[in-house]
Design an enzyme around this catalytic site. Structure first.
Site, mmCIF file in Angstrom:
data_model
loop_
_atom_site.group_PDB
_atom_site.id
_atom_site.type_symbol
_atom_site.label_atom_id
_atom_site.label_comp_id
_atom_site.label_asym_id
_atom_site.label_seq_id
_atom_site.Cartn_x
_atom_site.Cartn_y
_atom_site.Cartn_z
ATOM 1 C CE LYS A 1 -0.588 0.262 5.064
ATOM 2 N NZ LYS A 1 -1.558 0.131 6.167
ATOM 3 N NE ARG A 2 5.750 0.372 3.246
ATOM 4 C CZ ARG A 2 5.250 -0.536 4.059
ATOM 5 N NH1 ARG A 2 4.386 -0.193 4.984
ATOM 6 N NH2 ARG A 2 5.602 -1.807 3.963
#
Length: 485
Positions: A256-257
């Site tokens: 998700k980064r």
């Protein structure tokens, strides 16, 4: 029971927005069960009491149902081997832990967190892999009893053979051999009495009669611990299958980064669940070019668990877009398309609640698209010029966005009220007025300094969409900071 005796499960942890990787593993298990006339079970693994919440658990259930997956047993539907939530099974694990202690397969460890951290630092400094050094193995039964009676906190760790290797056959990797010397003395029961994943996972799989365990390849190195527990208890072990991780186009781990990974994000942007499952299901089958568009039934028919690739499953967003477009054009009638569009726009109250927020801010209905269209948009078109009229400098703006982004990740609830409180806390942390903090966020969310109320808008957009828009905004503003230097 199933007609074949095959029982598989998906066991997500409710510690955040449901990940597309969870849908990927769940779909494999679901198709495996359908292929073999077996049963698909959902179990919630919430042993991490500090991060698990019922809100995230409900999101897991909602997301997997949105994907079109159905389970025979689970926390919401019950079943003969419940409870299906590990926190509700807490008292079931203690007798098994005591059995391991009585048989000499486990021991009590009284090491403090400070002592363990110092041990790991010394191991890293000397180039050794971090692992428990066995200090408490040397205590006599009398010393252990004395420490327990004195009220010293302890965990229960498993013993590991000192020689040889754990050898097993994996459904994807084939014959695998892992030296016991590389396996840590795993904590099985934490100081608070809750089991770790490894302990609960094995006991629950046995009690729920799971025959095949299909999960991500990151768990491959943990198999020796699990096999050892099966052997310590004298139980038959399931067949293990470790699926390749989903990766970005550059082969890095899907995170998700870097990219949106929440199922809710793809739902919010208007992807069809059938298209997402079609996309993920293609990783498990062999097809010729031109046969890509497949329903769940067709995926199950072509599913081939004996011919799986060890290469990373590439999450190619362009291919997903292409498949989704084909589903919209080729699989839906005009009436179905209209119904799906209305259903999507109404998801999470975006349309109805957004209209309510807009009512007092417009003089004619034709202003609605510009004012509230961002609630339904997949991209608000942020550019460096979008942030040009702010009173804060680019560096200050970036600090605000990054601080908000980091603090939002820690929020257990996602409501208008909790967002309000969090942003006020961010303003205090940064030593700024709230009216200074919010303008960059208005732009990040809507692409404009004039839009609907910020806190309500963020709540309607949802956590995953807000996360992605903040990420995009940070990238755009960072280019302005770089240009200043």
């Amino acid at each position: 029971m199933s007609t074949s005796g095959v029982r598989v499960r998906i066991a997500p942890s409710p510690t955040g927005e449901p990940h597309v990787g969870t849908a990927y593993i769940a779909l494999f298990n679901y198709l495996f069960a359908k292929k073999h006339g077996g049963e698909f079970i959902l179990r919630i693994e919430d042993t991490d009491a500090t991060r698990s919440t019922r809100e995230f658990e409900q999101k897991v259930l909602d997301a997997l149902r949105w994907c079109g997956l159905e389970w025979k047993e689970g926390p919401d539907v019950g079943g003969p081997y419940g409870p299906y939530r590990q926190s509700d099974r807490k008292d079931m694990y203690q007798p098994y832990a005591q059995e391991l202690l009585d048989k000499g397969h486990a021991f009590r460890c009284f090491c403090t967190p400070e002592r363990l951290e110092k041990m790991r630092e010394e191991q890293r400094a000397s180039g050794k892999p971090p692992g428990y050094d066995g200090l408490c193995l040397r205590y006599s039964a009398e010393e252990v009893t004395a420490k327990m009676e004195a009220g010293e906190a302890s965990v229960i760790r498993m013993k590991i053979p000192t020689e040889g290797a754990c050898e097993f056959n994996d459904g994807v990797y084939g014959d695998v051999s892992i030296p016991w010397s590389s396996v840590d003395m795993q904590v099985l029961i934490k100081a608070d009495g809750m089991p770790t994943y490894h302990m609960a996972n094995v006991i629950d799989d046995h009690l729920m009669k799971i025959t095949h365990v299909a999960r991500g390849e990151e768990w491959l190195a943990s198999v020796p611990k699990h096999i050892l527990l099966y052997r310590y208890f004298g139980w038959d072990e399931p067949k293990f299958m470790h699926l390749s991780l989903m990766r970005n186009a550059d082969k890095s781990k899907l995170s998700k980064r870097k990219n949106p990974t929440s199922i809710s994000y793809y739902s919010a942007l208007g992807y069809l669940p059938e298209a997402l499952m079609n996309f993920l299901g293609l990783f498990f089958i062999q097809i010729a070019e031109g046969e890509e568009l497949l329903s769940m039934e067709e995926l199950a028919e072509k599913f081939d668990p004996d011919n799986l690739s060890k290469a990373g499953a590439i999450f190619d967003i362009q291919k997903l877009d292409w498949l989704n477009g084909r589903w919209l054009r080729e699989k839906l009638t005009p009436e179905e398309f209209i119904a799906r569009t209305i259903e999507w726009a109404s998801e999470n109250g975006r349309l109805t609640e957004g209209l309510k927020l807009a009512q007092s801010r417009i003089s004619k209905l034709g202003e609605l698209p510009n004012l509230g269209g961002f609630l339904l948009s997949s991209d608000v078109g942020l550019t460096p010029a979008s942030f040009g009229g702010l009173k804060t400098s680019p560096a200050e703006t970036l600090e605000i966005i990054n601080t908000v982004q980091a603090d939002f990740e820690k929020m257990p609830e996602w409501t208008t009220e909790s967002i309000d409180q969090e942003l006020r806390a961010v303003a205090d942390k940064l030593g700024k007025k709230l009216r200074v903090v919010t303008p960059p966020l208005f732009i990040a969310m809507s692409g404009s300094q004039r839009s609907l109320p910020l806190f309500d808008s963020m709540a309607l957009l949802g956590r995953s969409v807000v996360r992605q828009r903040l990420k995009i905004a940070a990238t755009v503003v960072a280019s302005l900071v770089g240009a200043e230097k």
